[in-house]
Design a protein around this motif. Sequence first.
Motif, PDB file in Angstrom:
ATOM      1  N   THR A   1     -13.315 -38.827  -7.862  1.00 25.21           N
ATOM      2  CA  THR A   1     -12.985 -37.846  -8.883  1.00 25.21           C
ATOM      3  C   THR A   1     -13.766 -36.549  -8.671  1.00 25.21           C
ATOM      4  O   THR A   1     -13.202 -35.456  -8.742  1.00 25.21           O
TER       5      THR A   1
ATOM      6  N   THR B   1      -9.545 -38.439 -16.390  1.00 24.58           N
ATOM      7  CA  THR B   1     -10.711 -39.122 -15.835  1.00 24.58           C
ATOM      8  C   THR B   1     -11.445 -39.909 -16.906  1.00 24.58           C
ATOM      9  O   THR B   1     -11.889 -41.025 -16.660  1.00 24.58           O
TER      10      THR B   1
ATOM     11  N   LEU C   1      -4.717 -36.951  -9.171  1.00 22.81           N
ATOM     12  CA  LEU C   1      -5.832 -36.187  -8.604  1.00 22.81           C
ATOM     13  C   LEU C   1      -5.415 -35.349  -7.403  1.00 22.81           C
ATOM     14  O   LEU C   1      -5.920 -34.242  -7.218  1.00 22.81           O
TER      15      LEU C   1
END
Length: 108
Positions: A70, A31, A20
């Motif tokens: 995320t 993800t 990430l």
Amino acid sequence: MKTKFKIAFFLGLGLYLYILTNFSYVSVYYTYVALPTLAMLGLFGFGSFKSSKSTAQMIFWFTLIIWIVTLFFVSYTGVYLSYIAVPILLISGLVFLILSNKRLKNRE
């Protein structure tokens, strides 16, 4: 056995955070795999199947934190991320709330 799941959880979490933060383009498929995988590894590594309430609470918080991280780091995640995260959050949150209310009623 729990130690192996804990090690796998932290390795997976570290790899996911590395992806990430260091790649210029992060595919949403990372993800889609990482979110439920980390939730399940956390469940088996840190959860106690003796207490459904604490297990549901742990899954809820792990999923919520990973989802927020995320969304913060990935510029485009698409709606499919919500299709994975929201059901996990709803189910684990409802189980936690129901079991919390049931235990509160039993104390009274």
